[in-house]
Design an enzyme around this catalytic site. Structure first.
Site, PDB file in Angstrom:
ATOM      1  N   ARG A 188     -64.005  54.313   3.568  1.00 16.31           N
ATOM      2  CA  ARG A 188     -65.272  54.573   2.890  1.00 16.31           C
ATOM      3  C   ARG A 188     -65.327  53.892   1.525  1.00 16.31           C
ATOM      4  NH1 ARG A 188     -67.430  56.113  -1.685  1.00 16.31           N
ATOM      5  NH2 ARG A 188     -65.692  57.539  -1.887  1.00 16.31           N
ATOM      6  N   ASP A 189     -64.547  54.385   0.585  1.00 20.11           N
ATOM      7  CA  ASP A 189     -64.547  53.844  -0.776  1.00 20.11           C
ATOM      8  C   ASP A 189     -64.146  52.363  -0.768  1.00 20.11           C
ATOM      9  OD1 ASP A 189     -62.843  54.859  -3.890  1.00 20.11           O
ATOM     10  OD2 ASP A 189     -64.690  53.756  -3.529  1.00 20.11           O
ATOM     11  N   CYS A 209     -63.288  46.400  -8.005  1.00 19.33           N
ATOM     12  CA  CYS A 209     -63.933  47.111  -9.093  1.00 19.33           C
ATOM     13  C   CYS A 209     -65.263  46.427  -9.324  1.00 19.33           C
ATOM     14  CB  CYS A 209     -63.073  47.050 -10.347  1.00 19.33           C
ATOM     15  SG  CYS A 209     -63.874  47.794 -11.775  1.00 19.33           S
ATOM     16  N   HIS A 252     -57.578  53.988 -10.032  1.00 16.48           N
ATOM     17  CA  HIS A 252     -57.836  52.589  -9.751  1.00 16.48           C
ATOM     18  C   HIS A 252     -56.796  51.742 -10.466  1.00 16.48           C
ATOM     19  CE1 HIS A 252     -62.212  52.495  -8.096  1.00 16.48           C
ATOM     20  NE2 HIS A 252     -61.473  53.403  -7.515  1.00 16.48           N
TER      21      HIS A 252
END
Lengths: 346, 340
Positions: free
Chosen positions: A51-52, A276, A245
């Site tokens: 997903r992410d 990012c 992250h």
């Protein structure tokens, strides 16, 4: 040491001390254990790659590729795999096939498959598609909230309250996320008391767990410790997770700090999928492979088979025609070296 | 220290030893042992010395020979960035390491900033003498904790290599020159696999007793994790004081910053790193090697630890060398900062 009498020199030698006082070695070990860090015996990995990770891909990933990725990840031992997102396909075209994905994946009985549901509409679609766990996304930064989901933090929480209440009635667990926990691309540094406030609200509304996201990867062990210290005044560590992250290369050090503070749930993304969006070409999610390598090297159990995760990462990178962001996967490319390294890390 | 008080109050200890010994030496010895254990606790150093190994360890791994003026300019830029130790070159035979053939030219060409040391590698007496002639003021010697690695890398056993180094340390002592020691394969060997922490401690101890003022412990293939790092440092710090130790972590498996953090928590305050993460891992094709100085400095500054390093100037140096080598930086901080 030259002028000390022999008895004193004898006293100052570790080996001599241990010989004369065998109980001392045992006692010192116990003291050292009390003074050194304690780590959880088990860490739960929440895999967010499908997903992410894929959400950030510019090119549309074919549905069958997403399904195969999730199926491969289901075979690795990962306990939680975030499968898709029930947001409007107008905003996130990559997730337009959410229903198809959720219905086609082979659901392992040992795995949970949460899906994102930003509002009631998404929640209802998710339930209709067979979702058994959902997630909601808040932010610790007002500007980020407005730019990302077009409303204030307070307004977003009202929206989530609806979702969480309904989910509770249907006995569907809800996971919460708080982005910008260590910094915001618009506001810069974030007040950790604000992070704690938002986390507390999500937890009190009924989220069983809240994942703290370092959305732009600016955090360091210093800020991670301070943020967690504030948050843990309001919410127990057993209900918290970290979502780091690796944009500035700090993710593993930040995760280590979180583990030292009692956190035992870590989000990560196979092959470090998901760049990012705020820094072109910079990395984003921390790689599941690299996290597993560290945890296993520390003797922490995860239940996950690293080599199978590497295979899943290999598959998705070939499908996306790009290199993996995982350093473990890059280093393991030379199979014979990888085998020798495996012996070291077991 | 509460642990020490409990220890001192144990009556059976008091009955076994005379009061004289109790008040003089045993509590001090035990206090030291407990302190050493406690240094594996939570306080971090206020200041960390960065040893920049890019110009030597980094460039040494480049396939194409880097022009001398590029090396000199890189070192000069690093000097301006506030680094206090910059490993400049290596006095090994150009037959083995052609990249370092311009060792004399580089030593003589760099602008030596006051307060900055420029150690050079000297694998044997011949290299040492050549280094002194070229104006070196500090040298470094390289041991290994793995017999196979030593044989494959420098064609002799660990013992034989230490004997060679003894010649260097003796000569350096006479010349009043400081010597830094390195131990490779401290957390794993590409040939032997696991390496015993006690073996690492033995080699570190010998280098230290020979006169090395500092021993840098190298995770040569980057396989170490915080668990192994802790175990190794506990063993080594029994033989060599913590303030004489440094860590040299490779990022091949992405573990470097986590390993460095653990080392700091155990009292280490010297960290080796390489600008732009120069220097791949020769044992794993395409894998990364040295940890990037920019990423280390970012973490240390975020922890409130002083380094004296100016991060923007450091990144300029990294950008310069990457342009010259026509390759991307391995530093994540540099990657993120260029684009934001």
């Amino acid at each position: 040491m030259g002028n000390f009498p022999t008895t004193v020199k004898h006293c100052l030698s570790y080996e001599e001390l241990i010989q004369d006082y065998p109980w001392l070695a045992r006692w010192l070990q116990e003291e050292k254990r009390a003074l050194t860090h304690e780590y959880p015996e088990y860490v739960k990995i929440v895999e967010v790659g499908p997903r992410d990770g894929l959400q950030n891909e510019k090119e549309m990933v074919p549905t069958r590729v997403k399904i195969q990725l999730i199926d491969m990840l289901s075979e690795t031992g990962l306990p939680v795999i975030e499968a898709t997102s029930f947001v409007s396909s107008k905003w996130v075209p990559q997730m337009a096939d959410h229903t198809e994905v959720l219905q086609a994946i082979h659901r392992s009985s040992h795995v949970r498959y949460p899906v994102l549901t930003p509002n009631m509409h998404g929640f209802q679609d998710a339930v209709a598609a067979g979702a058994t766990e959902v997630a909601v996304f808040g932010s610790a930064s007002e500007t980020f909230s407005r730019k990302n989901i077009n409303c204030s933090i307070d307004e977003s929480i009202l929206r989530f309250e609806e979702v969480i209440c309904t989910a509770k009635q249907r006995q569907i667990p809800v996971r919460g996320y708080v982005s910008c926990a260590l910094g915001c691309p618009y506001e810069g540094p974030i007040e950790f008391t604000k992070v704690a406030e938002v986390v507390k609200r999500l937890y009190e509304l009924g989220c069983y767990e809240v994942s703290l996201g370092d959305t732009i990867g600016v955090g360091t062990p210093g800020s991670m410790a301070k943020m967690l210290h504030n948050v843990m005044k309001e919410v127990p560590s057993s209900a918290l997770a970290v979502h780091c992250h690796d944009t500035y290369g700090q993710a593993l050090a930040n995760i280590l700090t979180a583990l030292q503070m009692g956190i035992c749930t870590v989000d990560s993304s196979v092959a470090g999928l998901g760049g990012c969006p705020y820094a072109q070409g910079a990395s984003g999610n921390v790689s599941t492979e690299d996290v597993l390598y560290m945890l296993h090297g520390m003797g922490i159990k995860t239940g996950v088979d690293l080599s199978k995760v590497i295979e899943a990462g290999d598959f998705i990178c070939k499908a996306l025609n790009r290199k993996t962001n995982s350093k473990v996967a890059q280093a393991s490319g030379d199979y014979s070296v990888h085998c020798r390294m495996k012996k070291i890390n077991t | 220290m509460a642990a020490v008080m409990r220890f001192v109050n144990r009556s059976r200890f008091g009955s076994r030893m005379g009061h004289q010994c109790l008040s003089l030496s045993r509590p001090a010895a035990v206090a030291k042992l407990v302190q050493d254990g406690a240094s594996a606790g939570k306080t971090l150093p206020e200041r960390v010395k960065i040893v920049e190994v890019g110009p030597r360890d980094g460039l040494q791994n480049e396939k194409t020979v880097v022009p001398s003026e590029v090396k000199i300019h890189l070192i000069d830029m690093l000097s301006e960035a506030g680094l206090s130790v910059i490993e400049a070159t290596s006095f090994v035979s150009p037959k083995w390491v052609p990249q370092m053939a311009d060792q004399v030219e580089v030593m003589m060409g760099i602008h030596r900033r006051p307060g900055v040391s420029y150690p050079v590698l000297t694998p044997n007496l011949k290299g040492f003498l050549a280094a002194v002639k070229a104006g070196a003021a500090e040298v470094a010697i390289f041991g290994a904790a793995s017999e196979l690695f030593s044989k494959k890398n420098i064609n002799c056993s660990v013992d034989e290599s230490l004997q060679r180094f003894e010649e260097v340390t003796k000569a350096a002592k006479e010349a009043g020159m400081p010597v830094r020691g390195y131990v490779s394969c401290v957390l794993g060997c590409p040939y032997e696999g696991k390496v015993s922490p006690d073996k690492v401690a033995q080699v570190a101890k010998r280098l230290y007793s020979m006169g090395c003022y500092e021993i840098s412990l190298g995770d040569t293939i980057g396989v170490g994790t915080p668990g192994g790092m802790t175990e190794m440092l506990v063993a080594v710090s029994r033989e060599v004081p913590i303030n004489a130790l440094a860590v040299h972590c490779h990022d091949t498996y992405g573990q470097a910053l986590a390993n460095i953090l653990i080392a700091l928590q155990m009292g280490i305050s010297v960290v080796d790193s390489s600008v732009a993460g120069l220097g791949g891992c020769p044992y794993a094709q395409g894998a990364s090697g040295n940890v990037a100085t920019e990423d280390v400095v970012y973490m240390l500054h975020g922890l409130g630890i002083q380094t004296g390093v100016d991060l923007p100037k450091l990144m300029d140096a990294g950008a310069f060398i990457c342009r010259s080598l026509n390759k991307k930086t391995s530093s994540k901080v540099a990657q993120a900062t260029c684009k934001l």
